[in-house]
Design a protein around this motif. Structure first.
Motif, PDB file in Angstrom:
ATOM      1  N   SER A 344       0.812  -1.188   0.004  1.00  0.00           N
ATOM      2  CA  SER A 344       0.104  -0.059   0.104  1.00  0.00           C
ATOM      3  C   SER A 344       0.872   1.380   0.060  1.00  0.00           C
ATOM      4  O   SER A 344       2.127   1.111   0.123  1.00  0.00           O
ATOM      5  CB  SER A 344      -0.935   0.098   1.095  1.00  0.00           C
ATOM      6  OG  SER A 344      -0.099   0.035   2.550  1.00  0.00           O
ATOM      7  N   GLN A 346       1.090   5.629   0.947  1.00  0.00           N
ATOM      8  CA  GLN A 346       0.498   6.637   1.590  1.00  0.00           C
ATOM      9  C   GLN A 346       1.305   8.124   1.375  1.00  0.00           C
ATOM     10  O   GLN A 346       2.601   7.973   1.011  1.00  0.00           O
ATOM     11  CB  GLN A 346       0.608   6.529   3.027  1.00  0.00           C
ATOM     12  CG  GLN A 346      -0.200   5.321   3.827  1.00  0.00           C
ATOM     13  CD  GLN A 346      -1.771   5.744   3.793  1.00  0.00           C
ATOM     14  OE1 GLN A 346      -1.737   6.996   3.657  1.00  0.00           O
ATOM     15  NE2 GLN A 346      -2.382   4.538   3.919  1.00  0.00           N
ATOM     16  N   PRO A 347       0.551   9.087   0.980  1.00  0.00           N
ATOM     17  CA  PRO A 347      -0.925   9.549   1.114  1.00  0.00           C
ATOM     18  C   PRO A 347      -1.870   8.665   0.200  1.00  0.00           C
ATOM     19  O   PRO A 347      -3.084   8.736   0.329  1.00  0.00           O
ATOM     20  CB  PRO A 347      -0.750  10.867   0.994  1.00  0.00           C
ATOM     21  CG  PRO A 347       0.289  11.345   0.209  1.00  0.00           C
ATOM     22  CD  PRO A 347       1.228  10.203   0.267  1.00  0.00           C
ATOM     23  N   GLY A 348      -1.337   8.308  -1.136  1.00  0.00           N
ATOM     24  CA  GLY A 348      -2.236   7.584  -2.168  1.00  0.00           C
ATOM     25  C   GLY A 348      -1.192   7.383  -3.439  1.00  0.00           C
ATOM     26  O   GLY A 348      -0.171   7.926  -3.446  1.00  0.00           O
ATOM     27  N   PRO A 349      -2.005   6.841  -4.257  1.00  0.00           N
ATOM     28  CA  PRO A 349      -0.994   6.265  -5.511  1.00  0.00           C
ATOM     29  C   PRO A 349      -0.896   7.561  -6.583  1.00  0.00           C
ATOM     30  O   PRO A 349      -0.166   7.309  -7.542  1.00  0.00           O
ATOM     31  CB  PRO A 349      -2.156   5.277  -6.055  1.00  0.00           C
ATOM     32  CG  PRO A 349      -3.390   5.784  -5.877  1.00  0.00           C
ATOM     33  CD  PRO A 349      -3.241   6.333  -4.283  1.00  0.00           C
ATOM     34  N   THR A 350      -1.455   8.681  -6.366  1.00  0.00           N
ATOM     35  CA  THR A 350      -1.267   9.812  -7.077  1.00  0.00           C
ATOM     36  C   THR A 350      -0.781  10.953  -6.290  1.00  0.00           C
ATOM     37  O   THR A 350      -1.494  11.342  -5.530  1.00  0.00           O
ATOM     38  CB  THR A 350      -2.569  10.140  -7.669  1.00  0.00           C
ATOM     39  OG1 THR A 350      -2.908   9.154  -8.467  1.00  0.00           O
ATOM     40  CG2 THR A 350      -2.313  11.390  -8.782  1.00  0.00           C
ATOM     41  N   VAL A 351       0.594  11.254  -6.478  1.00  0.00           N
ATOM     42  CA  VAL A 351       1.040  12.340  -5.658  1.00  0.00           C
ATOM     43  C   VAL A 351       1.750  13.484  -6.551  1.00  0.00           C
ATOM     44  O   VAL A 351       1.876  13.222  -7.631  1.00  0.00           O
ATOM     45  CB  VAL A 351       2.179  11.821  -4.632  1.00  0.00           C
ATOM     46  CG1 VAL A 351       1.429  10.849  -3.652  1.00  0.00           C
ATOM     47  CG2 VAL A 351       3.283  11.048  -5.650  1.00  0.00           C
ATOM     48  N   VAL A 357       6.274  10.210   0.289  1.00  0.00           N
ATOM     49  CA  VAL A 357       5.692   8.878  -0.023  1.00  0.00           C
ATOM     50  C   VAL A 357       5.890   7.924   0.761  1.00  0.00           C
ATOM     51  O   VAL A 357       7.346   7.739   0.918  1.00  0.00           O
ATOM     52  CB  VAL A 357       5.781   8.637  -1.493  1.00  0.00           C
ATOM     53  CG1 VAL A 357       4.987   7.360  -1.843  1.00  0.00           C
ATOM     54  CG2 VAL A 357       4.955   9.813  -2.254  1.00  0.00           C
ATOM     55  N   SER A 454     -11.782   4.793 -12.590  1.00  0.00           N
ATOM     56  CA  SER A 454     -10.275   5.054 -12.346  1.00  0.00           C
ATOM     57  C   SER A 454      -9.801   6.315 -12.413  1.00  0.00           C
ATOM     58  O   SER A 454      -8.548   6.357 -12.236  1.00  0.00           O
ATOM     59  CB  SER A 454      -9.473   4.004 -13.040  1.00  0.00           C
ATOM     60  OG  SER A 454      -9.783   4.300 -14.623  1.00  0.00           O
ATOM     61  N   PRO A 456      -8.572   9.560 -11.295  1.00  0.00           N
ATOM     62  CA  PRO A 456      -8.101   9.984  -9.933  1.00  0.00           C
ATOM     63  C   PRO A 456      -8.519  11.487  -9.711  1.00  0.00           C
ATOM     64  O   PRO A 456      -8.339  11.975  -8.710  1.00  0.00           O
ATOM     65  CB  PRO A 456      -6.427   9.839 -10.048  1.00  0.00           C
ATOM     66  CG  PRO A 456      -6.221  10.232 -11.388  1.00  0.00           C
ATOM     67  CD  PRO A 456      -7.324   9.671 -12.110  1.00  0.00           C
ATOM     68  N   ASP A 458     -10.428  15.141  -8.804  1.00  0.00           N
ATOM     69  CA  ASP A 458     -11.630  15.417  -7.961  1.00  0.00           C
ATOM     70  C   ASP A 458     -12.101  16.521  -8.573  1.00  0.00           C
ATOM     71  O   ASP A 458     -11.823  17.544  -9.072  1.00  0.00           O
ATOM     72  CB  ASP A 458     -11.032  16.045  -6.551  1.00  0.00           C
ATOM     73  CG  ASP A 458     -12.220  16.170  -5.736  1.00  0.00           C
ATOM     74  OD1 ASP A 458     -13.269  15.954  -5.923  1.00  0.00           O
ATOM     75  OD2 ASP A 458     -11.790  16.165  -4.400  1.00  0.00           O
TER      76      ASP A 458
END
Length: 497
Positions: A344, A346-351, A357, A454, A456, A458
């Motif tokens: 996994s 963090q904070p996410g797969p798109t940075v 990371v 899928s 990403p 917002d």
């Protein structure tokens, strides 16, 4: 004791009555004196065997005895055998004879010496010849500890080992007729019988190729088959090559594995060595490429035994010296342990570039070390010791700050200390997407269709804007509509007035 004067005695010398003899007695005395004077001056013969002193079973062998041109007969003596083993008369004008055995068997193995008969006496015996028959027992193994690659001037131990209960082991160096060393056998903790032969200092000016044999004390001239040859590689200080694999160091069973040794030095031969391997290094000649020399070592379909550290060396045909070793390459075989860790981020797969990371590997199974591999990377995977936390084993790989170079697909694996080159099943792949810096106005690259599951991005702000625009339009339309109605109401009133 002084000998009597037999001829040409000085004047006034009285010849003893015992020395006064007739012609026949004088001739006999002269022969006796000649024999006495000749005794002890005969050259000692030499003895040798062809093709050597270690003869494989059932192959021909010839023993040569060389003495004097005056020799009338030669005798071959074998230890433990009463009387001469064989006799030969030399051909005219030769000073040697041969004793040939059509087939070497254990009956012919043993210690030999020879002598010859001159016109007056037998010569002294030659030095002994130890004739050994090989191939009567199974061959032992020969390996170098810690490695067959030795730095110039260094030392190494050669281990000759067998499951047979040999009493002694013999080490032979190629090109030498006599054994380099003979040692008593010792039983190792593994149960094998072995001997450790120290060798050194090794130098690149000589070839260092060895074989070893085992034998029993009850038959010291009957040896085993020879071990496979082992050549020590003397590494020098010339520039090291590089070692790589096209598909990365993490491989899976059944995949064809090829290791590539490359150098910008024009070496014309290469060797590949594996740490701890008992087998001799792989050898290949140069396979030229544009501006490089190198060799591809095709190791075939991957097996668990392929896991380990590898190094390669370059050399020239006119020298026995090899280059400095390449940097080691660790080949890891995945799918060998029966569990699958999870991965996994963090904070996410798109940075955004510049963020911090953390990639986290976790497993419910016991793991000693976690390995984080990036798809397509030629370098070794990152590795961290596992830590137990909340009933799980995990490791956290921190990346700070993240850059576009970190973009890619990652997997993680687990391994144990007992077999560090064998890995678990891979985790599910995780794609890390890195956009431009925070103050960059250009939109991030994204292959997903807008609005898809899928995608990403917002859309909250965009939706609010759309709703505001729609409300404004509705408001304007409402005002216009009310204005139109108001105009229609006022028109009849104006007409009547």
């Amino acid at each position: 004791m002084a000998l009597p004067c037999l001829s040409s005695c000085p004047v006034g010398t009285e010849v003893p009555p015992s020395a006064q003899s007739g012609p026949e007695e004088g001739d006999a005395m002269t022969s006796t004196l000649t024999a006495l004077l000749y005794l002890g001056t005969l050259p000692k013969p030499t003895i040798r065997a062809e093709p050597g002193t270690s003869i494989p079973w059932w192959t021909p062998v010839t023993i040569w005895c060389q003495g004097s041109l005056e020799a009338q007969e030669y005798r071959l003596h074998k230890g433990g055998h009463p009387g001469p083993w064989d006799t030969q008369k030399p051909l005219e004008s030769t000073d040697k004879v041969n004793f040939s055995f059509i087939h070497m068997t254990e009956d012919y193995a043993g210690r030999y010496h020879c002598d010859y008969l001159s016109p007056t006496n037998w010569s002294e015996p030659s030095d002994p010849l130890e004739l050994v028959m090989t191939g009567f027992h199974g061959k032992p193994s020969l390996s170098a500890l810690p490695s067959p690659v030795v730095a110039s001037g260094g030392y190494v131990n050669l281990q000759c080992a067998s499951w047979m209960t040999f009493d002694r082991f013999v080490l032979m160096k190629e090109g030498e007729r006599q054994p380099s060393s003979t040692l008593d056998s010792q039983q190792a903790p593994s149960g094998q019988f072995q001997a450790l032969f120290p060798v050194g200092p090794v130098t690149p000016s000589l070839r260092w190729t060895f074989r070893c044999y085992g034998y029993y004390s009850r038959s010291p001239h009957v040896w085993s088959y020879p071990s496979d040859p082992l050549e020590l590689l003397v590494s020098g200080v010339s520039r090291k090559p590089s070692l790589l694999t096209q598909k990365g160091p993490v491989v899976t069973s059944g995949q064809n594995l090829t290791l590539q040794c490359r150098s910008d030095v024009r070496y014309n031969r290469f060797v590949l060595s594996k740490d701890g391997a008992r087998d001799p290094p792989w050898r290949l000649g140069r396979q030229p490429q544009a501006g490089l020399s190198g060799a591809d070592f095709a190791l075939g379909p991957v097996r668990p035994s392929h896991g380990g550290w590898y190094t390669c060396y370059g050399g020239h045909s006119l020298s026995s010296e090899w280059s400095a070793p390449s940097d080691p390459l660790d080949i890891l075989v995945a799918g060998q342990l029966p569990y699958t860790p999870s991965l996994s981020v963090q904070p996410g797969p798109t940075v955004t570039s510049g963020e911090n990371v953390t990639l986290r590997c976790q497993s419910l199974s016991h793991v000693d070390t976690f390995h984080l591999s990036k798809e397509g990377a030629a370098g070794p995977p990152l590795r961290l010791r596992s830590k137990a936390r909340a009933g799980q084993h995990q490791a956290e790989f921190s990346v700070h700050p993240v850059t576009s170079a970190h973009r890619g697909t990652y997997r993680c694996y687990g391994s144990s200390n007992t077999s560090p080159h064998l890995l678990s099943q891979p985790s599910d792949p995780l794609e890390l997407r890195v956009s431009g810096t925070a103050d960059t106005v250009s939109p991030p690259q994204n292959k997903s269709a807008p609005g898809s599951a899928s995608d990403p991005r917002d859309y909250t702000v965009e939706n609010v804007i759309r709703m505001g625009v729609a409300a404004f339009i509705l408001l304007v339309l409402g005002i216009l509509l009310l204005e139109a109605r108001h105009s229609q109401t006022r028109t009849p009133e104006a007409a009547s007035s």
